[in-house]
Design an enzyme around this catalytic site. Structure first.
Site, PDB file in Angstrom:
ATOM      1  N   ARG A  86       0.892  -1.254   0.015  1.00 23.54           N
ATOM      2  CA  ARG A  86       0.113   0.097  -0.007  1.00 23.54           C
ATOM      3  C   ARG A  86       0.864   1.430   0.099  1.00 23.54           C
ATOM      4  NH1 ARG A  86      -3.788  -2.542  -1.553  1.00 23.54           N
ATOM      5  NH2 ARG A  86      -5.623  -2.812  -0.954  1.00 23.54           N
ATOM      6  N   GLU A  96      -3.859   8.383  -4.658  1.00 27.74           N
ATOM      7  CA  GLU A  96      -4.184   7.846  -6.163  1.00 27.74           C
ATOM      8  C   GLU A  96      -5.328   8.445  -6.646  1.00 27.74           C
ATOM      9  OE1 GLU A  96      -1.814   3.689  -5.248  1.00 27.74           O
ATOM     10  OE2 GLU A  96      -4.155   3.723  -5.204  1.00 27.74           O
ATOM     11  N   HIS A  98      -1.143   1.571 -10.033  1.00 27.67           N
ATOM     12  CA  HIS A  98      -1.855   0.595  -9.204  1.00 27.67           C
ATOM     13  C   HIS A  98      -2.648  -0.596 -10.047  1.00 27.67           C
ATOM     14  CE1 HIS A  98      -3.955   0.264  -4.972  1.00 27.67           C
ATOM     15  NE2 HIS A  98      -4.163  -0.937  -5.738  1.00 27.67           N
TER      16      HIS A  98
END
Length: 311
Positions: free
Chosen positions: A233, A261, A283
């Site tokens: 993360r 993000e 991601h």
């Protein structure tokens, strides 16, 4: 039964037809926080990947009985409020394990093999002008014989360890909770892992123990030419520290996750000088075609089980 899917753009080109067999379906590619309440007011079931569902949303959605999180992490839902209101919250786990393991090695090989340099060397015509048959301007090393440290030895961490061993690496790990133990690999303290490992990959959750786990001082401990990969993360690595140290020390960073993000337009990592030592993907480690199909199947199954339980 009305089912509202709030952010299907995050699924890409994935078959959603199974939802239509379960009830009345309303699909939105994206949903802003200003649009959320209006779109869910009549819903019995909400499907969200990253759209935040608060206590206020639940209080104004009287028919709501089930929130399906199309992910493993459920930090975008007020779980305590849902519990108090008798609203079920279900996630999907294990769907992306193979995808994340594969992307870990994809990032590693891109960095250590200097893939960008060699691809551009051929395509810009430099190779055609070479007086010899090869070019080894950018030295690369083998994984065999290197020490690989894993931060977070869960299911994904174990999978990475297994593949790393197949390449001949020596694996050790650090448990971020202090509770995880494995007979398969030696457990070490974080500082020892940072100082001794050639490759470090992160597969841990973000919590109070892992927030900014690797700051500037910790990164200074790392070996010259070490490769650090974050597929856990964002926020586990201090990104400002990465932006600073990457121009001071010969360390490679592969980041699939960031603290915010999408990436901020003025993010310090966009201004580093030693760009060849940095590889960032948006991601995507979780998102192989197969993983997304498994995710949708898992969400559909969660709704189906909910329906059967009500019969």
């Amino acid at each position: 039964m009305k089912i509202v899917l709030l952010d299907t753009l995050t699924f890409g080109d994935t078959d959603l037809s199974a939802f239509y067999k379960l009830g009345e379906v309303e699909v939105f590619a994206t949903t802003s926080k200003e649009q959320t309440q209006e779109r869910i007011t009549d819903a019995v079931v909400i499907v969200t990947n990253k759209v935040v569902i608060t206590d206020a949303h639940m209080s104004n959605t009287p028919k709501l009985k089930l929130i399906c999180v199309a992910a493993t992490g459920m930090n975008n839902v007020d779980l305590e409020a849902a519990k108090q209101r008798g609203i079920e919250v279900k996630n999907v786990s294990g769907y992306s394990t193979a995808s994340v393991i594969q992307h870990t090695f994809s990032m590693l090989f891109y960095l250590v093999g200097h893939s960008k340099y060699y691809d551009e060397y051929v395509k810009d015509g430099s190779y055609s002008k070479s007086p010899i048959f090869t070019d080894i301007t950018k030295p690369f090393f083998e994984v065999k014989g290197k020490k690989w440290g894993i931060i977070g030895l869960g299911t994904i961490g174990h999978g990475v360890a297994s593949v790393a061993e197949a390449f001949g690496a020596e694996v050790c790990y650090y448990s971020t909770s202090g509770k995880n133990s494995s007979k398969d690999y030696p457990q070490v303290e974080l500082n020892e892992l940072l100082r001794s490992c050639d490759i470090i990959s992160i597969h841990a959750p973000l919590n109070e123990r892992t927030l900014n786990l690797l700051g500037y001082e910790q990164l200074l401990m790392c070996r010259d030419r070490a490769v650090i990969l974050n597929l856990g993360r964002g926020g586990i690595i201090d990104e400002e520290a990465v932006a600073r140290i990457i121009d001071e020390k010969n360390i490679y960073f592969g980041l699939d996750v960031l603290s915010r993000e999408p990436m901020e337009q003025n993010h310090p990592l966009l201004s580093v000088k030693n760009r060849d030592n940095l590889y960032i993907t948006p991601h995507i480690a979780w998102a192989s075609v197969e993983a997304r199909d498994k995710l949708i199947a898992g969400v559909v199954e969660n709704i189906r089980e909910f329906v059967i339980a009500r019969l």
